[in-house]
Enzyme design. Sequence first.
Site, mmCIF file in Angstrom:
data_model
loop_
_atom_site.group_PDB
_atom_site.id
_atom_site.type_symbol
_atom_site.label_atom_id
_atom_site.label_comp_id
_atom_site.label_asym_id
_atom_site.label_seq_id
_atom_site.Cartn_x
_atom_site.Cartn_y
_atom_site.Cartn_z
ATOM 1 N N TYR A 472 -8.613 -2.921 18.258
ATOM 2 C CA TYR A 472 -8.504 -3.651 17.114
ATOM 3 C C TYR A 472 -10.051 -2.329 15.772
ATOM 4 O O TYR A 472 -10.364 -3.873 15.341
ATOM 5 C CB TYR A 472 -8.738 -4.847 17.118
ATOM 6 C CG TYR A 472 -7.987 -5.184 18.135
ATOM 7 C CD1 TYR A 472 -6.370 -5.523 18.318
ATOM 8 C CD2 TYR A 472 -8.702 -6.124 19.352
ATOM 9 C CE1 TYR A 472 -6.122 -5.913 19.361
ATOM 10 C CE2 TYR A 472 -7.731 -6.581 19.613
ATOM 11 C CZ TYR A 472 -6.688 -6.469 20.323
ATOM 12 O OH TYR A 472 -5.936 -7.356 21.241
ATOM 13 N N HIS A 473 -10.045 -1.413 15.573
ATOM 14 C CA HIS A 473 -11.206 -0.707 15.535
ATOM 15 C C HIS A 473 -10.470 -0.285 14.672
ATOM 16 O O HIS A 473 -11.496 1.506 14.866
ATOM 17 C CB HIS A 473 -12.307 -0.381 15.966
ATOM 18 C CG HIS A 473 -12.731 -1.428 17.630
ATOM 19 N ND1 HIS A 473 -13.830 -1.233 18.390
ATOM 20 C CD2 HIS A 473 -12.543 -2.972 16.403
ATOM 21 C CE1 HIS A 473 -13.666 -2.042 18.741
ATOM 22 N NE2 HIS A 473 -13.360 -3.555 18.565
#
Length: 544
Positions: A472-473
């Site tokens: 999730y980056h």
Amino acid sequence: MTFDIVIVGGGSAGATLAARLSEDAAVQVCLIEAGGDGRGLLVRVPAGLVAMLPGRPRINNYAYTTVPQPHLDGRCGYQPRGKALGGSSAINAMLYVRGHRTDYDDWARQGCAGWTFEDVLPYFKRSEGNQRGDSAFHGGQGPLQVGEQQSPRPVTRAFVQAAVECGIAPNDDFNGADQEGVGLYQVTQFHHGPRNGERCSAAAAYLHPVMHRPNLTVMTHTRALRVVMDGTRAVGVEVLRQGRRDILHARREVVLSGGTFNSPQLLMLSGIGDPAELARHGIAVRHALPGVGKNLQDHLDFILSYRSRETDLFGIGAIGALNLLKAGFEWRKSGKGMLASPLAEGAAFIKSSPQAERPDLQLHFVIAIVGDHARKLRLGYGFSGHVCVLRPKSRGEVGLNDANPLSAPRIDPNYLSHPEDAALLLAGAKHLRRILRAPALAKYRHAEIGTEAIETDAALLQHIRTRADTIYHPVGTCRMGTDSSAVVDTQLRVHGLAGLRVVDASVMPTLIGGNTNAPTIMIAERAADWMRADARDAATAGSA
């Protein structure tokens, strides 16, 4: 309706920016957000991320998917993104990480003058209300509450000891003088007062306390359709709200803070981007900017999971249900207990080899058996170790599926397309497994799940290809820089256009070595200063 500034997206950057800019009572600020107000119980309870992250149903979550990934056995990946005030900081694990100081020095060396670590540190400190107080590396007075975990589980302490047994030094501050080592994450969580133990999203920190300001208009459940242009100047945003289309006019600036996927999508829908991509969808080119949507980078995550006979963990079963019931009462009473946990409690930043100049691998230790972003549930109890490559060399892109502004963007991270990423992730998985098999975890470790018979590098790499996915980056799709493929300049103004900025993680030229929420807030703090300075300069010029 007309405002001085219209901000699209109420996530980590947008919430911060709206709050800072509206400190000036003379400035009319409008913030639009496609989701809700970000105040619900699932947001406030840290462990509520288990209900929001899977996107089944979609609660405060866009729940995007990627195109098939050739180097991940043709699988489509999952990309959860926050859809509420606070954005992804409303559904994340609350981990407060800035990255390595050299990441920002790298940005400066790549042509982003004014973005060294020494340049950005004051803005990190300005944003931060750290439980440890003011210091050389931390701020104690900022709105974003950062504190120690309320109730870390004993298994997480065992993970830290296991890493020490494997030669990794303990570290109690990954955002201090040295990032390398193993320890517990600090978290963006209220650490005192009546909200003790609640999540401190960017909205809870910056926006919710100031929404009464008469010069701040916050529109939730409002979808941006396109940026309205007058020649080469952005003058507003067309929105869909309560079934009606309307135009919000901006006297000074339009700011896109939709994030790494939605900001480039909105630019392209507005005719700003790569002419070839726009032509594929019948969109007229208003401003050719080939770099829009390119340069996508993300941290690809691989998980090793273990069953446990211990039940002081998140798990599914009669004891687990009773534990959660007790935890609910404890959290409501004191803000502590299992529901206050970020789930990803343990951390390590390690080097893949002694020759590495800085940590190139990050580990997350989770007090649950995690499968497919909590979309696959297993009976029983256990723990998981995660590993990701901090500075991947693979590059992907964000494009359009069609010209409908209500459609999801086309997301292609192109994971493991660079062979060095695969080799490094394999090395990281082996380091992680060595830690999880260390003596300190023997009490908790019962059986490895799915990988117990995999011992060769070839078999383990194939397993990575069948299971790895995002942690999730995503960043980089509106890259900051001065070259011809950059989208924004070093003050985040869109190249070749007036009155238009992008302020979110999409402007990062390269991934930082860690989680991206804190850096995104820092970027918004800087942008607020620049926007205020530009307004002062314009006023001075107008009165001259």
